[in-house]
Design a protein around this motif. Structure first.
Motif: not given
Length: 631
Positions: A295-302, A313
């Motif tokens: 989730g953090y990866w997708l939310l921050t694109d980092t 996704v």
């Protein structure tokens, strides 16, 4: 029965090596087709259930978000349609087929798995009972009925549950964990490593749990056997408990056994209840870490921490579904371990029974005894209970150097105090036990040279403990000669002075006698047992207190019938009332396993020894001297 007591059965059980592997070798291999079909169907069902999340993830990334070309893990690109619309319907078809395959193959492995498991349970019960009947009488002298019943019922059921549930669930666990791991690593190696980080912890936790719970399962099974024995004894002795106002004592004994079982069960459950939530927690950690990192990866694109690259996704959705799917099978490991350890303890008991050797058995060159003349010789016979089959491991000498002969048609009476060895001596003739030294011969040949069945068909045996099977009177009279005509049954009953009372019963010869013949009096049961011997029409008779449970008038009538039956048959009779053996050709007086006097009634009276004293005590006014029944 204390669970701390050791017996032959316990010692053989402890020597069983790899009981579950042996279970598959002896009972699984003959049914390998069923087992294989069930395992294959299980693999297909579990693999099919993993398809929808993979298809969903691919559809999200390619069809709905248009981030990449449509592709499916493990599916050749040539099989995939070219247009988005066709790809959508291809996805729908794959999901539908996967659900259909999951349902179909789940049904197949459920049916086949049950067929396999229940087939094994049937074979275990059948083989165990067959082995039980083949065991030497020494085993039954030592073993409790409740423990034997626990093997045939509880232990066989535990094996069935293991084969039906634990085996299939273990395979499902392997397929699900292996399949999910393969899918996750195929989609995204780095996130897969994060998702599966808790798996080594689960393996270590499971290893600890299996080592800790194994001895607890064994103690629980032993306590189940002890409780069954206590219940069986309490029910069998209910009349004694009531007539002695001892119900509180029996209640206390059952309560103690029940409380011990309760403590052993709770010992297992406490550990089980610790294990399952622990596994669910570790599996939940996998899900939470996956959601957090992905989730953090997708939310921050980092890419967080040490991770690199990108995460889509659809891939994340597949990971979330898969990590959630892994929770249930991993949480079920506690049930699998529970059933496996339970089955291991039960298999030890089943094979412990199977491994007990039998000493009284047919030789390879055994001959058939037919048309016996009935000459019987006890030649310097000594008998001691085998130390391997006694609870204390010590030999117990019961018969010591006895020699007694009986010509065809003669009657030999055995009298003496309780424990003198009288009943044991006559049991050697029908090989309920085998001599330790010396020999018992029939028609000049050692009884061990005859086949057991042919020998016992030539000997009519009536014990002091009359046993009737639950069934009709006619069925009990026919026992041993199951094809006898009705008229022959009636004639045998008349000869045993039983016909008159049987006719007075509501259903006559079709009257149900109840378990162990409880609906009949002791004298009636004894006459049914005598009728059985009349119907058998043997060459030799063994009457071990055969008239002990009848009144004086009935005894007189039965004794007259027995005299007619024994007129041309060799007869050994164990007697309590000396008045019943005055006409015997030989009377042998036993004490401490030895013959201390022998002769006819008149000769022994003239000798004025032990027999004469017993005779005077029974016919005089000084009271009755116990000459004993039993050994």
């Amino acid at each position: 029965m204390s669970t701390d007591d050791s017996s032959a059965f316990d010692r053989y059980r402890e020597d069983v090596d790899r009981p579950l592997a042996r279970l598959f070798r002896e009972y699984g291999v003959p049914r390998w087709r069923l087992l294989s079909l069930g395992l294959v169907a299980n693999v297909i069902a579990q693999a099919a259930s993993l398809v929808p999340p993979v298809v969903l993830g691919a559809a999200i990334d390619s069809l709905f978000r248009g981030e990449e070309a449509y592709s499916l893990l493990f599916v050749p690109q040539a099989w995939i349609p070219a247009t988005p619309e066709a790809q959508f319907w291809f996805s729908v078809a794959l999901i539908a087929v996967s659900f259909l395959a999951t349902a179909l193959f789940t049904w197949i492995y459920g049916v086949v798995g049950n067929e396999f498991a229940h087939g094994v349970m049937y074979a275990v019960r059948s083989d165990s009972f067959e082995k039980l009947l083949a065991l030497d009488m020494a085993f039954f002298d030592d073993k409790q009925t409740g423990e034997v019943m626990a093997i045939l019922n509880n232990d066989a059921s535990n094996l069935e549950r293991f084969l039906d549930d634990a085996l299939m669930n273990s395979l499902r666990l392997v397929v699900m964990v292996g399949g999910i791991a393969a899918v996750l690593f195929g989609l995204h190696r780095q996130l897969a490593a994060v998702t599966l980080v808790a798996v080594p912890l689960m393996v270590g936790f499971t290893w600890w749990f299996m080592r800790a719970i194994a001895p607890r399962y064994r103690r629980r099974q032993e306590s189940v056997a002890a409780f069954n024995t206590r219940i069986e004894n309490g029910v069998s002795g209910v009349e004694l408990a009531k007539t002695t106002a001892s119900e509180p004592h029996e209640i206390e004994r059952v309560d103690d056994a029940a409380h011990d079982l309760y403590r052993k069960i709770m010992s297992v459950l406490r550990l089980s209840y610790l294990y399952r939530p622990g596994m669910e927690l570790l599996a939940g950690v996998s899900f939470a870490v996956t959601f957090l990192v992905g989730g953090y990866w997708l939310l921050t694109d980092t890419a967080p921490l040490f991770l690199t690259g990108e995460l889509r996704v659809g891939t994340f959705v597949t990971f979330v579904f898969m990590s959630q799917r892994i929770v249930a099978p991993l949480a079920e490991v506690s049930d699998i371990v529970d059933q496996t350890q339970n089955a291991k303890a039960s298999a030890e008991r089943v094979f412990g029974l199977s491994d007990i050797p039998t000493h009284v058995d047919d030789r390879d060159d055994a001959v058939e005894l037919t048309d016996a003349d009935g000459r019987v010789e006890y030649d310097d016979v000594t008998f001691a209970y085998d130390s391997a089959l006694t609870a204390d491991g010590d030999e117990e000498t019961v018969i010591d150097g006895v020699s007694v002969d009986a010509a065809p048609g003669e009657t030999v009476a055995l009298v003496g105090p309780t424990g003198a060895g009288k009943s044991t001596l006559v049991k050697l003739l029908v090989r309920l036990y085998d001599v330790t030294d010396g020999a018992v011969r029939v028609d000049g040949r050692d009884v061990r040279e005859y086949s057991l069945a042919s020998l016992r068909r030539q000997v009519g045996y009536v014990s002091q403990d009359t046993f009737l099977f639950d069934g009709t009177i006619a069925e009990n009279v026919r026992y041993g000669r199951f094809d006898a005509e009705y008229d022959a049954v009636v004639e045998a009953a008349k000869a045993a002075e039983a016909h008159e009372f049987i006719q007075s019963l509501p259903d006559g010869y079709d009257t149900e006698v109840g378990e162990r013949g409880v609906k009949l009096s002791g004298g009636q049961r004894q006459r049914i047992a005598l009728a059985r011997v009349f119907l058998q029409d043997p060459a030799m008779l063994v009457l071990d207190e055969a008239t002990s449970a009848v009144d004086t008038e009935t005894e007189r009538r039965i004794q007259s019938a027995l005299d007619r039956l024994a007129a041309d048959r060799t007869t050994f009779t164990v007697a309590h009332r000396l008045s019943t053996v005055t006409g015997a050709d030989t009377i042998a007086v036993l004490e401490d396993g030895r013959v201390v006097e022998r002769g006819t009634h008149e000769e022994l009276i003239q000798e004025n020894g032990r027999y004469a004293r017993l005779w005077r005590a029974q016919v005089g006014d000084t009271g009755t001297v116990e000459t004993g029944s039993g050994n």
